[in-house]
Design an enzyme around this catalytic site. Structure first.
Site, PDB file in Angstrom:
ATOM      1  N   ASP A  86      21.991  27.408  34.360  1.00  0.00           N
ATOM      2  CA  ASP A  86      21.332  26.232  33.792  1.00  0.00           C
ATOM      3  C   ASP A  86      20.991  25.192  34.838  1.00  0.00           C
ATOM      4  OD1 ASP A  86      24.131  26.005  34.006  1.00  0.00           O
ATOM      5  OD2 ASP A  86      24.188  24.314  32.628  1.00  0.00           O
ATOM      6  N   GLU A 144      26.664  25.715  32.088  1.00  0.00           N
ATOM      7  CA  GLU A 144      27.842  25.220  32.806  1.00  0.00           C
ATOM      8  C   GLU A 144      27.860  23.700  32.844  1.00  0.00           C
ATOM      9  OE1 GLU A 144      30.183  23.467  35.790  1.00  0.00           O
ATOM     10  OE2 GLU A 144      28.011  23.571  36.042  1.00  0.00           O
ATOM     11  N   HIS A 369      23.127  17.258  42.472  1.00  0.00           N
ATOM     12  CA  HIS A 369      22.653  16.373  41.411  1.00  0.00           C
ATOM     13  C   HIS A 369      21.736  15.276  41.949  1.00  0.00           C
ATOM     14  CE1 HIS A 369      25.873  17.561  38.197  1.00  0.00           C
ATOM     15  NE2 HIS A 369      25.630  18.555  39.038  1.00  0.00           N
TER      16      HIS A 369
END
Length: 399
Positions: A86, A144, A369
């Site tokens: 994902d 996840e 991220h």
């Protein structure tokens, strides 16, 4: 340390053509990211790719996940290898030709690389089944990044039934390409979360004595929650409490009626994890009662901590040593980040290792991220080799 061409090929486990194919897969996934529980096209692509490999039995344990089983000709141990698929709700700021084509969605954590690596492992091992004793399960997991996590669903679907060992990995932007990160015991923390509403009494900012200011109360809450870390928990127990959201008010001259706060608690010890919500309530009760406010708290337990089992961790360490030498092993510290790989480790002994993917010369320096996150693609073949040599050692299989 930057990997060179000779090192990236290792012991010829990964051919030049397969390495390019793995990179192609990674770029396809990067260009077409999908969020947690929405990995429809990703899982379809993985399934159709695996159909091209021999000797695999394919299934979809959940609507957006895939498992492939490679079953040997004689009984033996069962090994599970896992990758997550994902992406994240982030607007990508890279200008790659293969940048995300899905607005607001990006592979900013390396899951595109994880999926590509495991496809490479499956392609190699599926062609070498003749001497295999036992079974290898290739788990391509969804979700996840979002609670309650795809791993828990995969376990409930039975993917770990009969499994003796489980191995997973994560590309690591903090480690240079060519380094493999290994940690024994506690490796990643439990990522619990909380949301909090403080209700006061609004009014004019020029007459604060006629109000119950939720911002002032909330500020004390933020400060006092840190006393849990510094004064209520043993200093040797690792814990992080971060308030990451504080929303209140809409005008400069109005004291609002409420404030919303949220954040995360990270820990390893189960006793500490159980105690923290009780300490939250004690602090919140005291502060709000003292100032005539009220509160409501929602505390959510996330994934269990990732705890690397000693024997399987040792096997990964030995695999890296044999492949690349001691200088390419990095004994890393535990991370307060969370990972639902822990759900598999609760079913069988397992290890989660890191694959360095940082390359400062190429500008690959951004953390996970981040909107400009990327990986050094030389790391992919390195990760594949570690998986394969680890499988060979755990199953006592001459590949």
């Amino acid at each position: 340390m930057k990997t060179n061409a000779t090192f990236s090929k290792g012991n010829n486990i990964v051919s030049d053509s397969l390495e390019q194919q793995i990179i192609h897969w990674r770029r396809h996934f990067h260009s077409n990211p999908e969020l947690s529980f929405q990995e429809t096209e990703t899982s379809k692509y993985v399934y159709e790719t695996l159909e091209q490999f021999p000797n695999l039995e394919l299934s979809k344990p959940t609507p957006t996940s895939v498992m492939a089983r490679l079953i040997g000709n004689s009984p033996g141990k069962v090994l599970a290898l896992r990758a997550d698929m994902d992406a994240l709700p982030i607007v990508e700021e890279n200008d790659f030709p293969f940048a995300s084509v899905n607005p607001g969605v990006m592979h900013a954590c390396g899951h595109d690389g994880h999926t590509a690596m495991l496809l490479g492992v499956a392609q190699i091992l599926s062609q070498r089944v003749d001497s295999l004793k036992g079974e290898i399960r290739f788990i391509f997991q969804h979700a996840e990044e979002e609670l309650p996590g795809g791993a828990q669903e995969m376990v409930k679907a039975g993917v770990m039934e009969g499994v003796d060992y489980v191995v997973g990995s994560h590309l690591d932007s903090g480690l240079p390409t060519g380094q493999i990160g290994i940690v024994y015991g506690p490796a990643m923390a439990s990522p619990d979360s909380f949301s909090l509403t403080i209700t006061g009494k609004g009014g004019h900012a020029a007459a604060p004595h006629l109000t119950v200011d939720p911002i002032a109360v909330g500020a004390q809450v933020v400060t006092n929650l840190q006393h849990i870390v510094s004064r209520n928990v043993d200093p040797l127990d690792q814990i992080v409490i971060s308030v990451t959201k504080f929303i209140s008010g809409s005008a400069f001259n109005v004291i609002p009626g409420s404030a919303e706060l949220a954040g995360t608690v990270r820990s390893f010890d189960p006793t500490v994890r159980k105690t923290v919500p009780e300490l939250f309530h004690r602090i919140l009760r005291g502060i709000t009662e003292a100032h005539g406010a009220e509160y409501s708290l929602e505390f959510k337990h996330g994934y269990h901590p990732v705890i690397n089992e000693e024997a399987t961790t040792k096997v990964v360490e030995e695999a890296v040593l044999e492949l690349f030498g001691q200088e390419h092993i990095e004994y890393i510290r535990p991370s307060m980040g969370g990972e639902d790989f822990s759900a598999y480790q609760r079913e069988a002994p397992g290890v989660f290792f890191k694959v360095g993917s940082r390359n400062e010369e190429q500008g690959i320096i951004y953390p996970h991220h981040h909107a400009k996150f990327s990986i050094d693609e030389d790391a992919l073949a390195i990760g594949v080799q570690v998986f394969i040599r680890t499988a060979e050692k755990l199953l006592e299989w001459e590949i």
